[in-house]
Design a protein around this motif. Structure first.
Motif, PDB file in Angstrom:
ATOM      1  N   ASP A   7      10.682  -2.728   8.832  1.00 57.17           N
ATOM      2  CA  ASP A   7       9.806  -1.555   8.671  1.00 57.17           C
ATOM      3  C   ASP A   7       9.936  -0.960   7.282  1.00 57.17           C
ATOM      4  N   LYS A   8      11.181  -0.867   6.820  1.00 59.34           N
ATOM      5  CA  LYS A   8      11.387  -0.220   5.515  1.00 59.34           C
ATOM      6  C   LYS A   8      10.819  -1.063   4.382  1.00 59.34           C
ATOM      7  N   ASP A  10       8.410  -3.055   4.660  1.00 59.81           N
ATOM      8  CA  ASP A  10       6.966  -2.961   4.819  1.00 59.81           C
ATOM      9  C   ASP A  10       6.429  -1.713   4.103  1.00 59.81           C
ATOM     10  N   SER A  11       7.155  -0.570   4.259  1.00 59.38           N
ATOM     11  CA  SER A  11       6.628   0.630   3.591  1.00 59.38           C
ATOM     12  C   SER A  11       6.772   0.538   2.074  1.00 59.38           C
ATOM     13  N   LYS A  14       3.803  -1.494   1.092  1.00 59.85           N
ATOM     14  CA  LYS A  14       2.548  -0.779   1.305  1.00 59.85           C
ATOM     15  C   LYS A  14       2.193   0.029   0.065  1.00 59.85           C
ATOM     16  N   LYS A  15       3.203   0.695  -0.470  1.00 58.12           N
ATOM     17  CA  LYS A  15       2.986   1.513  -1.678  1.00 58.12           C
ATOM     18  C   LYS A  15       2.497   0.638  -2.814  1.00 58.12           C
ATOM     19  N   THR A  30       9.926  -0.450  -7.457  1.00 59.25           N
ATOM     20  CA  THR A  30      10.014  -1.259  -6.244  1.00 59.25           C
ATOM     21  C   THR A  30      11.414  -1.859  -6.093  1.00 59.25           C
ATOM     22  N   GLU A  33      13.783   0.646  -4.817  1.00 56.47           N
ATOM     23  CA  GLU A  33      13.605   0.887  -3.377  1.00 56.47           C
ATOM     24  C   GLU A  33      14.154  -0.271  -2.536  1.00 56.47           C
TER      25      GLU A  33
END
Ligand code: GDP
Length: 296
Positions: A7-8, A10-11, A14-15, A30, A33
């Motif tokens: 999930d993380k 993926d976010s 997404k950005k 990126t 993150e």
């Protein structure tokens, strides 16, 4: 499995997808993150450092920045590097190419899933048309011997007769002779585990290795214990000639730290993964499929 990590990531991506063109600044952000996400997933910090630097280098290359779908390209780089991290391209199949009976030894801490994995492995061997003999060599916990005998009965696979208090090296040596005389082509040795590593245990395992010369020495690691599993694997690897890792309880591992670090830290491939308590829940490990799964 690894839901939070997926999930993380993926976010993060997404950005990235929101931008038509990517700049070096986007890539930098990126990477920062991804680094945080991996550390939160309990991946070894050195592994994270070199992973992010490799991905960052590739992602900042012209191939990605000039692409029409740069975000897609970054994801591809991450997927390839994740697979690489977990050993993509290496041969991680069990090595059974020796004169039978071929001894396979499982070692690890108590509770990691050794005995269960022995049962699972015996079933896998039989499905592969081999004739395995289960050998209980954990003589300190009578319950461990009983557990293996129960598994053997369930599977209808013979368990070498051994008892608490016998010398484990002697058990393994006799089991080998017994297998030779009785047509078993594979020995699955369930060794003792402790709550912590101690010298006595290592000494015993080394003696088994010296006397039986196992074709595979597999470290059984509980994926749910994250970096602890990796640290213990490293200590075992420093003392025993490990040939690979079995990562158990992957079905319950929400974070993924052990799966992503253990190969890089020990240099030994993950050969098999435990995906549940049932005896058929043992799978060959595929780094590329795992990377694909993580990225959803
Ligand atoms: P040992 O002390 O290393 O021999 O560990 P055991 O084989 O007794 O396993 C300890 C516990 O982990 C048992 O309750 C097993 O059912 C469980 N276990 C082993 N492998 C797996 C797995 O892949 N997934 C799950 N969910 N549980 C497992």
């Amino acid at each position: 499995m690894f839901d939070t990590l997926s999930d993380k990531l993926d976010s993060v991506f997404k950005k990235l997808r929101g931008h038509g063109k990517l700049t070096e600044q986007h890539i930098k952000e990126t990477m920062r993150e991804i680094r945080l996400v991996l550390l939160e997933a309990d991946v070894n910090f050195k592994v994270v450092k070199s992973f992010v630097s490799r991905v960052g280098e590739r992602a900042a290359g012209q191939e990605v920045l000039k692409s029409l779908t740069p975000a897609q390209q970054v994801i591809k780089v991450v997927r390839e590097e994740l697979a690489e991290l977990m050993g993509e391209g290496e041969d991680n199949s069990l090595d059974l190419a020796a004169r039978p009976p071929v001894p396979l030894m499982l070692c690890g801490l108590q509770g990691a899933g050794k005995t269960t994995t022995c049962g699972k492995l015996a079933l896998k061997m039989r499905r592969d048309k081999r004739n395995p003999l289960l050998v209980p060599a954990d003589v300190y916990r009578p319950a461990a011997i009983e557990q293996l005998k129960t598994l053997g009965r369930q599977l209808n696979i013979e368990v070498f007769d051994s008892h608490a208090g016998q010398d484990p090296v002697d058990i393994c040596t006799r089991a080998r002779e017994y297998a030779e005389l009785n047509g078993f082509d594979t020995l699955i040795l369930d060794t003792a585990g402790r709550l912590h590593i101690d010298e006595e245990l290592m000494g015993e395992l080394k003696r088994i290795v010296a006397n039986v010369a196992p074709q595979e020495i597999l470290f059984v690691a509980d994926a749910m214990t994250g970096q602890d599993a990796v640290t213990v694997a490293k200590s075992f690897d420093e003392q025993l000639p490990l040939t690979g890792v079995v990562l158990t309880k992957l079905d319950g591992d929400a974070r993924g730290g052990a799966a992503l670090s253990i190969r890089a830290v020990t240099g030994k491939p993950i050969k098999l993964v435990g995906m549940g308590e049932k005896l058929d829940a043992l799978e060959q490990f595929h780094p590329d499929r795992m990377a694909q799964r993580i990225l959803g």
